[in-house]
Each structure stands twice: as C-alpha cells, then as structure tokens.
Design an enzyme around this catalytic site. Structure first.
Site, PDB file in Angstrom:
ATOM      1  N   SER A  82     -12.329 -13.493 -46.775  1.00  0.00           N
ATOM      2  CA  SER A  82     -12.738 -13.507 -48.271  1.00  0.00           C
ATOM      3  C   SER A  82     -13.773 -14.658 -48.597  1.00  0.00           C
ATOM      4  O   SER A  82     -14.567 -14.365 -49.304  1.00  0.00           O
ATOM      5  CB  SER A  82     -11.502 -13.176 -49.049  1.00  0.00           C
ATOM      6  OG  SER A  82     -10.983 -14.307 -49.544  1.00  0.00           O
ATOM      7  N   PRO A 140     -11.274 -15.771 -53.074  1.00  0.00           N
ATOM      8  CA  PRO A 140     -11.838 -14.222 -53.427  1.00  0.00           C
ATOM      9  C   PRO A 140     -11.007 -13.135 -53.317  1.00  0.00           C
ATOM     10  O   PRO A 140     -10.822 -12.527 -53.997  1.00  0.00           O
ATOM     11  CB  PRO A 140     -12.999 -14.286 -52.528  1.00  0.00           C
ATOM     12  CG  PRO A 140     -13.518 -15.579 -52.399  1.00  0.00           C
ATOM     13  CD  PRO A 140     -12.197 -16.375 -52.138  1.00  0.00           C
ATOM     14  N   TYR A 141      -9.993 -13.328 -52.107  1.00  0.00           N
ATOM     15  CA  TYR A 141      -9.145 -12.030 -51.725  1.00  0.00           C
ATOM     16  C   TYR A 141      -8.273 -12.020 -53.065  1.00  0.00           C
ATOM     17  O   TYR A 141      -7.958 -11.015 -53.680  1.00  0.00           O
ATOM     18  CB  TYR A 141      -8.405 -12.247 -50.699  1.00  0.00           C
ATOM     19  CG  TYR A 141      -7.000 -11.704 -50.509  1.00  0.00           C
ATOM     20  CD1 TYR A 141      -6.920 -10.154 -50.404  1.00  0.00           C
ATOM     21  CD2 TYR A 141      -5.813 -12.364 -50.652  1.00  0.00           C
ATOM     22  CE1 TYR A 141      -5.681  -9.606 -50.400  1.00  0.00           C
ATOM     23  CE2 TYR A 141      -4.392 -11.428 -50.658  1.00  0.00           C
ATOM     24  CZ  TYR A 141      -4.628 -10.266 -50.656  1.00  0.00           C
ATOM     25  OH  TYR A 141      -3.571  -9.636 -50.770  1.00  0.00           O
ATOM     26  N   ALA A 142      -7.692 -13.290 -53.310  1.00  0.00           N
ATOM     27  CA  ALA A 142      -6.759 -13.283 -54.550  1.00  0.00           C
ATOM     28  C   ALA A 142      -7.228 -12.768 -56.061  1.00  0.00           C
ATOM     29  O   ALA A 142      -6.654 -12.147 -56.429  1.00  0.00           O
ATOM     30  CB  ALA A 142      -6.222 -14.604 -54.613  1.00  0.00           C
ATOM     31  N   THR A 144      -9.711 -10.585 -56.167  1.00  0.00           N
ATOM     32  CA  THR A 144      -9.867  -9.215 -56.256  1.00  0.00           C
ATOM     33  C   THR A 144      -8.627  -8.611 -56.780  1.00  0.00           C
ATOM     34  O   THR A 144      -8.537  -7.666 -57.594  1.00  0.00           O
ATOM     35  CB  THR A 144     -10.118  -8.770 -54.889  1.00  0.00           C
ATOM     36  OG1 THR A 144      -9.233  -8.971 -53.911  1.00  0.00           O
ATOM     37  CG2 THR A 144     -11.540  -9.202 -54.345  1.00  0.00           C
TER      38      THR A 144
END
Length: 333
Positions: A82, A140-142, A144
């Site tokens: 991510s 970025p993953y978290a 999202t």
C-alpha cells in the site's frame, strides 16, 4: 439465512463461508480472484467478478433475492504494497467499496458487516485500545479502512443500510478442518515469514527492534482465523439486536486481549516445531507500526463471543495448512 460474502475466495472470506455453512447459513461468494482462489469456492455458490460491477451485483440479487446481509471482505491488505501503490489501494479499497454500497442500496440490502482493521488505532502508552480509542492510521492500507468506516457511517446515517464494522487484529491459523487457509505460499506477515524460515532453514528476520515494548519488537494481538469466522456468524445471527433501527452503524474489536511481541511469537513457534528457528534483527519495513492489542470486552458482551484458540493453536494449524497447501492449491502461487 443467506449471506453474500465479497472477497469470499480469500483467506478470511472463505473461512467465514465455511463457518457459515457449519452454522446452517448459506453463503454466496463474490470474488474477482485477484488474490482469492477458485479452489476455495468449490461446491459453493460463486460469482467471479468485481464488487464495482453493478450488473453483476444486480444479477446476484436477482438470482438470490433472499440474501439478508453482506459480509464485505474484499480488499487489498499488504501494508508495504500500500505504501508503494497508494493509488491502487485507494481505488480497490475505497472507490470500489463506495460503488459496491451503491449497488447494495439499489438492490434493497440493508445489512452489511465490514471487515475493518485494528491498524486504524492510535495505541495508548500500554499498547491497548478499545472501540473509542483515537484513530491514527500509519499506512495507506490502514487509512483506506478508516476512510471506508467513515464513508459507510455517513451513508448509513441517511440511507436504508446498517453497518457493523468488525475491527480485526492479527489473524493467524487456518480452518481446523483444513478446508481453507492462507492462499499465498510466501505470506508477508510475521507467522508466514517464520514458517518460510523454518521450511528453508534460514533465520527469521524481526523487522523493528527499537519499539518501546518489553523486548523492543512490535506487539500484536494474534487471533485465530476460525475464531474470527465464528464472530461473523454470531454477528449475522444477532445483527438486528446489535443494530436496531435507530442505530445505524457501530464497531466491535475482534482480538484476544493479549499482546504478543514478535520475539514472543518466535519463541512460541519454536516450542511447536522440531527444529527451532534462529532470529536476526532488522529495521522496520515501510508502514510498520509498534502495534496494539484490544482491552475491550464489547465482543463478549454483544456477540457472546470469546476466542477459543491460543497462539500455539494458530501456529500448529498454520503449519498443518502449509504442509497441505500445495496439495490443495497446487505448487505455484
């Protein structure tokens, strides 16, 4: 009861589907097979395609008008990836989820369980969190997941859709009956890397050893994937009681309440295997965080859910799955 599971051919989605079947709930699976496996759909109602494909969602509901709820597991989940590809992660995890919800609303689906993540939290000084802890996603993953939770809450506030976000801590293990497990041969999380080191006879690299924990390594709340799946079954059967008409959205942590450092995980692993794995230290990977574990008992109170499996059980089931995986899924991937 019939339930649609997006990402139903993935590690967690397929395990939830197995738990549903065992509980007499009929799962309908949707997956684009970008990371999911067709083998996990055998003998189950399965639609190959994308959650953003409105015509496909319409067809699923036309062919299964008795679907009562959706479990939304479809997402990309690898933190370093991510960081390298934020556009891809926001497109897949946020933009497509928004389109998915619009298709659910059009088809009159009023209940959704969202696979969220404990990575959204800012951990306290003792590394514990509850559902009211502040959010401070570090990748970025978290982010999202944070964006999706807020987006879904806004939609649920005025639209005929109620949202239950289940915030997972760190899933490990496999279906104890070995129907499903991690589809990747070389998963990027700590236990996957431990198994890789064990199989290859190489040291296990502990990424990040200067965190303010009891041994300097990151701390996690390792929860067995079958316990996670059981929590979804409990949430499906209790959904209307959990979210009466006036309660449009809420969240529940799914963790064991016990923090395990990476060094402690390695020690637990070495107690299970016949040939201990040596460890080496390295700097943290991009997007890594110190970690956290839950102090909440909300899952116990609202779902009557309590984890049954230990970290050692998760390690044993992961090793058993790793030994059987190629025979089930094939040697390539």
């Amino acid at each position: 009861m019939k339930v649609l599971i997006s990402g139903g051919a993935g590690y967690i989605g397929s395990t939830i589907a197995s738990a549903c079947l065992d509980a007499g709930i009929h799962p309908v699976l949707l997956d684009n097979l970008a990371t999911g496996r067709r083998e996990f759909t055998v003998g189950r109602d399965f639609y190959e395609g994308d959650i953003a494909d409105g015509s496909l969602i319409d067809r699923i509901f036309a062919e299964h008008p008795d679907i009562e709820a959706v479990v939304h597991c479809a997402a990309l989940i690898v933190v370093p990836d991510s960081v390298a590809d934020p556009v891809g992660y926001y497109t897949n995890n946020v933009t497509k989820s928004l389109e998915f919800v619009s298709h659910l609303l059009r088809n009159g689906c009023g209940r959704m369980i969202f696979s969220s993540s404990a990575s959204i939290y800012a951990a306290g000084d003792d590394f514990t969190v509850d559902e009211d802890s502040p959010h401070a996603p570090q990748s970025p993953y978290a982010r999202t997941k944070t964006v999706c939770e807020g987006m879904f809450a806004d939609i649920a506030a005025t639209q005929p859709l109620r949202i239950l976000s289940l915030r997972y801590f760190n899933p490990i293990g496999a279906d104890p009956r070995m129907r499903t497990g991690l589809q990747l041969r070389r998963p990027s999380h700590a236990l996957g890397k431990l198994i890789e080191a064990y199989e290859d006879g190489t040291p296990f690299t502990v990424t990040g050893t200067d965190w303010p924990t009891r041994d300097g390594s990151g701390i996690r709340d390792y929860v067995h994937v079958w316990d996670l799946a059981a929590a979804h079954v409990a949430a499906l059967t209790r959904f209307d009681a959990l979210l009466p008409a006036q309660t449009r959205s809420t969240a529940i942590n799914l963790g064991t309440g016990t923090g395990t450092t990476v060094h402690e995980l390695a020690a637990a692993f070495n107690e299970v295997v016949d040939a201990p794995v040596k460890t080496t230290d390295a700097p943290p990977r991009p997007g890594d965080v110190v970690g956290a574990y839950t102090r909440s008992d909300r899952a116990g109170r609202l779902l009557d859910w309590h984890p049954r499996y230990s970290v050692a059980d998760g390690i044993r089931h992961s090793l058993e799955w790793a030994a059987e995986r190629d025979g089930i899924l094939g040697p390539v991937s």
